[in-house]
Design an enzyme around this catalytic site. Structure first.
Site, mmCIF file in Angstrom:
data_model
loop_
_atom_site.group_PDB
_atom_site.id
_atom_site.type_symbol
_atom_site.label_atom_id
_atom_site.label_comp_id
_atom_site.label_asym_id
_atom_site.label_seq_id
_atom_site.Cartn_x
_atom_site.Cartn_y
_atom_site.Cartn_z
ATOM 1 N N ASP A 1 -11.105 -3.072 -3.367
ATOM 2 C CA ASP A 1 -10.974 -4.145 -2.376
ATOM 3 C C ASP A 1 -10.501 -3.630 -1.022
ATOM 4 O OD1 ASP A 1 -8.430 -3.617 -3.602
ATOM 5 O OD2 ASP A 1 -7.660 -5.491 -2.779
ATOM 6 N N ASP B 1 -9.217 3.049 3.809
ATOM 7 C CA ASP B 1 -8.484 2.428 2.681
ATOM 8 C C ASP B 1 -9.431 1.559 1.882
ATOM 9 O OD1 ASP B 1 -6.497 1.613 1.028
ATOM 10 O OD2 ASP B 1 -5.503 0.323 2.464
ATOM 11 N N GLU C 1 -6.075 -4.627 -5.094
ATOM 12 C CA GLU C 1 -4.843 -3.864 -4.856
ATOM 13 C C GLU C 1 -4.084 -4.393 -3.649
ATOM 14 O OE1 GLU C 1 -2.339 -0.731 -3.015
ATOM 15 O OE2 GLU C 1 -4.126 -1.647 -2.163
ATOM 16 N N GLU C 2 -4.830 -5.005 -2.709
ATOM 17 C CA GLU C 2 -4.220 -5.374 -1.428
ATOM 18 C C GLU C 2 -3.456 -6.692 -1.470
ATOM 19 O OE1 GLU C 2 -4.119 -3.259 0.782
ATOM 20 O OE2 GLU C 2 -5.907 -2.018 0.804
HETATM 21 ZN ZN LIG Z 1 -5.265 1.273 -0.331
#
Ligand SMILES: [Zn+2]
Length: 350
Positions: free
Chosen positions: A69, A93, A123-124
């Site tokens: 993500d 990222d 993850e974000e």
């Molecule tokens: Zn990351």
């Protein structure tokens, strides 16, 4: 997904599949079908998280992990490519890292260790959506390994451990009154100088742990107070973020902060544990020596802490400048993506 193209083009292809958190189905579908074409991998899907395992029969196993993500776009989608760089949302990222992992998955039909590739969702955002957390809770066996490499951006050097984070609120109280008769009240805004003094006089520790110097921090990040233009306010809340080194647990950090602000109302909002450097783990030592790159401490919080919490030592190693993560001008050099790939491939095929 075409894994024959070079790593720059593959990164751009990944950047151009929109995958903002909770919207990773399209990218997960494509990666799943790509992985399933590889006969040396056994691929399992849980929601939009993919776990692909080799079964070479080695005693030791390494996890290579990356999240799928990104944060929401900010005039940086779709991405583009120059002769030397990939520009756009997620390039740093961390789709450069995902490209490296996919290419390794294809190219390493045999290796020195068994490998588990983990491509995970969300993850974000909050922990309850995090794909790594999901696998850890629901199918931990799929992550059995000796150590994990998390391909978060590190500028293609090794970043070890990570600092923990504590968010809390401290309140200053007073007595509300009309500002025309101010002597009837006690102004909570005037009282916060005491909180600011504590913050300004705070001496952050810079402990050296396994040869790495960490840098703790204590920063006010938000302030809330005031009632109206003619009212002496009775309440001010200061939100504070404390970053603490890997030698300190969440419980200790909370105790330290509650003590520092003992004269005020103290309320913990949330916490994330620190992660140890892992540098005393035998396989990580061997990895660090073989890779031969610079080592630095990780200041930002990453999922190496989530791995550590699950009993898996982990290290950060990926292409891209971490300072550009979540930045509208995300850009990664193709050289760094190639360098990380080459380092990992040489180590794993030695
Ligand atoms: Zn990351």
């Amino acid at each position: 997904m075409n894994l024959k193209q070079d790593l720059g083009d593959l990164t751009l292809e990944l950047v151009n599949i929109s995958s903002v958190s909770k919207d990773e189905k399209a990218i997960a579908d494509q990666i799943e079908s790509t992985l399933k074409e590889m006969s040396h991998l056994k691929t399992t899907r849980i929601n939009n998280t993919l776990i692909a395992q080799t079964n070479f029969g080695h005693k030791q196993r390494v996890v290579i992990a990356g999240h799928l993500d990104t944060v929401p776009a900010n005039n940086n989608f779709p991405g583009k490519k120059t002769a030397t760089e990939i520009i756009g949302l997620g390039s740093v990222d961390m789709k450069g890292g995902v490209a490296v992992a996919l290419k390794l998955a294809q190219d390493l039909a045999s290796a020195k260790y068994d490998i588990t590739y983990l491509f995970y969702e969300s993850e974000e955002i909050e922990t309850r959506f995090n794909g790594l957390e999901l696998v850890t809770n629901e199918a931990k066996d799929l992550l059995n390994c000796d150590f994990a490499i998390l391909m978060e951006p590190t500028n293609a050097i090794l970043e070890v451990g990570c600092q923990g984070s504590l968010r809390f609120e401290v309140t200053s109280t007073g007595t509300r009154s009309h500002s025309a008769r101010w002597w009837k009240g006690k102004n909570a805004i005037h009282e916060i100088t005491k909180i600011l003094d504590i913050l300004n006089n705070y001496q952050p520790r810079q402990p050296v742990i396994d040869g790495q110097q960490y840098k703790e921090g204590l920063q006010a990040v938000k302030i809330n107070g005031g009632v109206a233009g003619n009212v002496v306010p009775d309440l001010v809340t200061v939100s504070i973020n404390h970053r603490f080194a890997p030698d300190t647990s969440v419980v200790e950090a909370e105790k330290n902060m509650a003590k520092l602000f003992k004269d005020f109302n103290f309320k913990l909002i949330d916490s994330s544990p620190s992660a140890p450097t892992g540098l005393n783990n035998e396989l990580i030592k061997e990895f660090v020596a073989a890779i031969g790159l610079e080592i630095a401490p990780k200041f930002g919080w990453t999922d190496v802490a989530r791995f550590a919490n699950a009993g898996i030592p982990a290290i950060n190693f990926g292409p891209g400048d971490p300072n550009l993560a979540h930045h509208p001008d995300e850009v990664v050099t193709i050289k760094q993506i190639n360098d990380v790939y080459t380092s990992l491939k040489n180590w794993l095929s030695a």
